[in-house]
Design a protein around this motif. Sequence first.
Motif, PDB file in Angstrom:
ATOM      1  N   VAL A 147      89.825  24.653  25.665  1.00 37.02           N
ATOM      2  CA  VAL A 147      88.493  24.160  25.268  1.00 37.02           C
ATOM      3  C   VAL A 147      88.023  22.916  26.013  1.00 37.02           C
ATOM      4  CG1 VAL A 147      88.182  25.226  22.985  1.00 37.02           C
ATOM      5  CG2 VAL A 147      89.529  23.135  23.179  1.00 37.02           C
ATOM      6  N   VAL A 150      87.056  23.620  29.704  1.00 38.13           N
ATOM      7  CA  VAL A 150      85.807  24.376  29.861  1.00 38.13           C
ATOM      8  C   VAL A 150      84.603  23.457  29.625  1.00 38.13           C
ATOM      9  CG1 VAL A 150      84.400  26.274  28.955  1.00 38.13           C
ATOM     10  CG2 VAL A 150      86.866  26.590  29.249  1.00 38.13           C
ATOM     11  N   ARG A 151      84.694  22.633  28.589  1.00 41.13           N
ATOM     12  CA  ARG A 151      83.596  21.708  28.310  1.00 41.13           C
ATOM     13  C   ARG A 151      83.374  20.750  29.471  1.00 41.13           C
ATOM     14  NH1 ARG A 151      83.759  17.202  23.544  1.00 41.13           N
ATOM     15  NH2 ARG A 151      81.553  17.187  23.091  1.00 41.13           N
ATOM     16  N   ASP A 154      81.701  22.330  32.452  1.00 38.93           N
ATOM     17  CA  ASP A 154      80.256  22.470  32.284  1.00 38.93           C
ATOM     18  C   ASP A 154      79.542  21.151  32.565  1.00 38.93           C
ATOM     19  OD1 ASP A 154      78.270  24.572  31.412  1.00 38.93           O
ATOM     20  OD2 ASP A 154      77.647  22.863  30.202  1.00 38.93           O
ATOM     21  N   ARG A 155      80.188  20.069  32.136  1.00 46.38           N
ATOM     22  CA  ARG A 155      79.633  18.732  32.376  1.00 46.38           C
ATOM     23  C   ARG A 155      79.548  18.452  33.875  1.00 46.38           C
ATOM     24  NH1 ARG A 155      77.304  14.466  31.953  1.00 46.38           N
ATOM     25  NH2 ARG A 155      78.082  12.481  31.155  1.00 46.38           N
ATOM     26  N   GLY A 158      76.742  20.163  35.568  1.00 51.10           N
ATOM     27  CA  GLY A 158      75.483  19.435  35.381  1.00 51.10           C
ATOM     28  C   GLY A 158      75.344  18.310  36.393  1.00 51.10           C
ATOM     29  N   GLY A 191      95.331  36.798  21.909  1.00 45.11           N
ATOM     30  CA  GLY A 191      94.200  36.075  21.319  1.00 45.11           C
ATOM     31  C   GLY A 191      94.449  34.593  21.177  1.00 45.11           C
ATOM     32  N   LEU A 194      91.644  31.598  25.812  1.00 41.59           N
ATOM     33  CA  LEU A 194      90.347  32.089  26.281  1.00 41.59           C
ATOM     34  C   LEU A 194      90.565  33.050  27.452  1.00 41.59           C
ATOM     35  CD1 LEU A 194      88.420  28.707  26.288  1.00 41.59           C
ATOM     36  CD2 LEU A 194      87.772  30.689  24.915  1.00 41.59           C
ATOM     37  N   ASP A 198      85.550  35.371  28.720  1.00 37.56           N
ATOM     38  CA  ASP A 198      85.043  34.277  27.883  1.00 37.56           C
ATOM     39  C   ASP A 198      84.559  33.120  28.760  1.00 37.56           C
ATOM     40  OD1 ASP A 198      85.766  35.613  25.582  1.00 37.56           O
ATOM     41  OD2 ASP A 198      87.675  34.566  25.332  1.00 37.56           O
ATOM     42  N   LEU A 202      80.804  31.623  29.365  1.00 38.33           N
ATOM     43  CA  LEU A 202      80.458  30.268  28.943  1.00 38.33           C
ATOM     44  C   LEU A 202      79.888  29.452  30.098  1.00 38.33           C
ATOM     45  CD1 LEU A 202      83.577  29.647  26.705  1.00 38.33           C
ATOM     46  CD2 LEU A 202      81.227  29.511  25.887  1.00 38.33           C
TER      47      LEU A 202
ATOM     48  N   GLN B  17      88.975  33.351  20.004  1.00 36.72           N
ATOM     49  CA  GLN B  17      87.589  33.644  19.615  1.00 36.72           C
ATOM     50  C   GLN B  17      86.942  32.418  18.964  1.00 36.72           C
ATOM     51  OE1 GLN B  17      85.922  36.482  20.475  1.00 36.72           O
ATOM     52  NE2 GLN B  17      84.164  35.279  19.798  1.00 36.72           N
ATOM     53  N   ALA B  19      87.700  29.387  19.637  1.00 34.97           N
ATOM     54  CA  ALA B  19      87.444  28.467  20.754  1.00 34.97           C
ATOM     55  C   ALA B  19      86.152  28.842  21.459  1.00 34.97           C
ATOM     56  CB  ALA B  19      88.611  28.505  21.741  1.00 34.97           C
ATOM     57  N   LYS B  20      85.967  30.134  21.707  1.00 29.76           N
ATOM     58  CA  LYS B  20      84.768  30.568  22.430  1.00 29.76           C
ATOM     59  C   LYS B  20      83.507  30.276  21.615  1.00 29.76           C
ATOM     60  CE  LYS B  20      82.557  34.139  25.015  1.00 29.76           C
ATOM     61  NZ  LYS B  20      82.346  35.554  25.281  1.00 29.76           N
ATOM     62  N   LEU B  23      82.749  26.590  21.684  1.00 26.79           N
ATOM     63  CA  LEU B  23      82.262  26.165  23.004  1.00 26.79           C
ATOM     64  C   LEU B  23      80.835  26.633  23.251  1.00 26.79           C
ATOM     65  CD1 LEU B  23      85.434  26.660  25.218  1.00 26.79           C
ATOM     66  CD2 LEU B  23      84.173  24.527  24.919  1.00 26.79           C
ATOM     67  N   GLN B  24      80.512  27.828  22.773  1.00 24.06           N
ATOM     68  CA  GLN B  24      79.163  28.346  22.995  1.00 24.06           C
ATOM     69  C   GLN B  24      78.116  27.418  22.383  1.00 24.06           C
ATOM     70  OE1 GLN B  24      79.614  32.401  21.841  1.00 24.06           O
ATOM     71  NE2 GLN B  24      78.908  33.140  23.824  1.00 24.06           N
ATOM     72  N   LEU B  26      78.551  24.237  21.457  1.00 27.88           N
ATOM     73  CA  LEU B  26      78.650  22.900  22.048  1.00 27.88           C
ATOM     74  C   LEU B  26      78.000  22.824  23.428  1.00 27.88           C
ATOM     75  CD1 LEU B  26      79.976  20.064  21.811  1.00 27.88           C
ATOM     76  CD2 LEU B  26      81.929  21.009  23.010  1.00 27.88           C
ATOM     77  N   ILE B  27      78.313  23.807  24.276  1.00 26.80           N
ATOM     78  CA  ILE B  27      77.811  23.775  25.655  1.00 26.80           C
ATOM     79  C   ILE B  27      76.292  23.933  25.668  1.00 26.80           C
ATOM     80  CG2 ILE B  27      77.774  25.094  27.821  1.00 26.80           C
ATOM     81  CD1 ILE B  27      80.783  25.383  27.580  1.00 26.80           C
ATOM     82  N   GLU B  30      74.902  20.598  24.706  1.00 28.74           N
ATOM     83  CA  GLU B  30      75.049  19.573  25.746  1.00 28.74           C
ATOM     84  C   GLU B  30      74.157  19.847  26.947  1.00 28.74           C
ATOM     85  OE1 GLU B  30      79.445  17.804  24.756  1.00 28.74           O
ATOM     86  OE2 GLU B  30      79.295  19.216  26.413  1.00 28.74           O
ATOM     87  N   ARG B  31      73.967  21.142  27.255  1.00 29.82           N
ATOM     88  CA  ARG B  31      73.087  21.478  28.378  1.00 29.82           C
ATOM     89  C   ARG B  31      71.652  21.068  28.094  1.00 29.82           C
ATOM     90  NH1 ARG B  31      75.223  27.480  29.830  1.00 29.82           N
ATOM     91  NH2 ARG B  31      77.131  26.819  30.846  1.00 29.82           N
ATOM     92  N   ARG B  34      71.156  17.487  28.793  1.00 27.17           N
ATOM     93  CA  ARG B  34      71.721  17.024  30.051  1.00 27.17           C
ATOM     94  C   ARG B  34      70.706  16.430  31.010  1.00 27.17           C
ATOM     95  NH1 ARG B  34      74.634  21.671  33.112  1.00 27.17           N
ATOM     96  NH2 ARG B  34      76.390  21.231  31.743  1.00 27.17           N
TER      97      ARG B  34
END
Lengths: 269, 108
Positions: A147, A150-151, A154-155, A158, A191, A194, A198, A202, B17, B19-20, B23-24, B26-27, B30-31, B34
């Motif tokens: 997690v 991945v976050r 994404d940052r 940006g 499971g 990720l 996934d 994302l 799942q 986690a996904k 993240l969905q 949250l992202i 944040e986007r 941004r």
Amino acid sequence: MTKTIVVTSGKGGVGKTTTSASIATGLAKRGYKTVVIDFDVGLRNLDLIMGCERRVVYDLVNLVNQEASLHQTLIKDKRIENLYILPASQTRDKEALTIEGIARVMHKLRKSEFDYIICDSPAGIEKGAKMALYFADEAIVTTNPEVSSVRDSDRILGILQSESKRSKMNEDPVREHLLITRYNPGRVKEGQMLSVDDIVDLLAIPLLGIIPESQSVPESSNAGKPVILDEASEAGQAYSDAIDRLLGETRPHRFMEAQKKGFLKRLFG
Amino acid sequence: MGFFKFFGAGRGDTTAQVAKDRLQVLIAHERSGRDGPDYLPMLRQDILDVIKKYVAVDDEALTVQLETQDDCDVLELNITLPEHEVRSQPSEEARRRAALRRHGQVTG
């Protein structure tokens, strides 16, 4: 035409230096004149991963401050023709880097007819990381299936889209590539991790490669030899595939078998 | 993604799942914040407070987005008003006006 590629991630410990070393080595092996620059001023490590730690005399900060020439600073790899390492300074900090200084270095490298400049970014989103990505034409965003990684990826995407030279000059955007490292198909199947799908969903950028979690990665680091040179290892082969894709070839993604089985099982089981 | 979700019913409660899903959300959040200037979250809160003086809305009812089109920045406000608040209960003022109107029609 010189191409500048930044290897970045935001988060630390995800495999930026391992990736920079292998990508640079792979490109040089295919005949491209390549230099890999360590931007982690103060926490130099690329030299160790490339196995040239005892040959460092001058560093990036000396070059930026014009205390040494490009020729004096570049370390020529002993295994691969066309491969050069530009180490970071160990005694200074990131404040020693300036856009103007790095621009001069990039200009010298272009004049020396390098095909590829690989920039190994430090972790974080501070000055060092921003300097490493500023001149990038392409970016390899290194991400673990986890997690926080991945976050942070994404940052950093940006930041690439708003603070790179290409974005500031209104040029074509930096071409982004996703490289998933430390992938464990077994744990994805259970499971617990990720999946590739996934992470691609994302982050929504094209997938360059999947590097499976492999004992050969730390062992290559121990030996000071980029893992791409360990051709018997899955990680080495996965990096080699990633190089082919970077050069525009099509290669099916390997080393995600357990994940594939899981998919079929979910469909029919 | 929907494809996987549909067929991967067994995956619904795995940690991957979870986690996904986290993240969905949250992202996306944040986007949205941004590219905007630093004051955007405060501006959003102030606008929301003003709306709340007149209409009972949720915190999620307002989205504020700053987009750059060619040479100008466009500030886009999207407010979702709750439907029942608008339609089900006429205000005292509306009742009085309606009564007057009907009265007027009968006499006029």
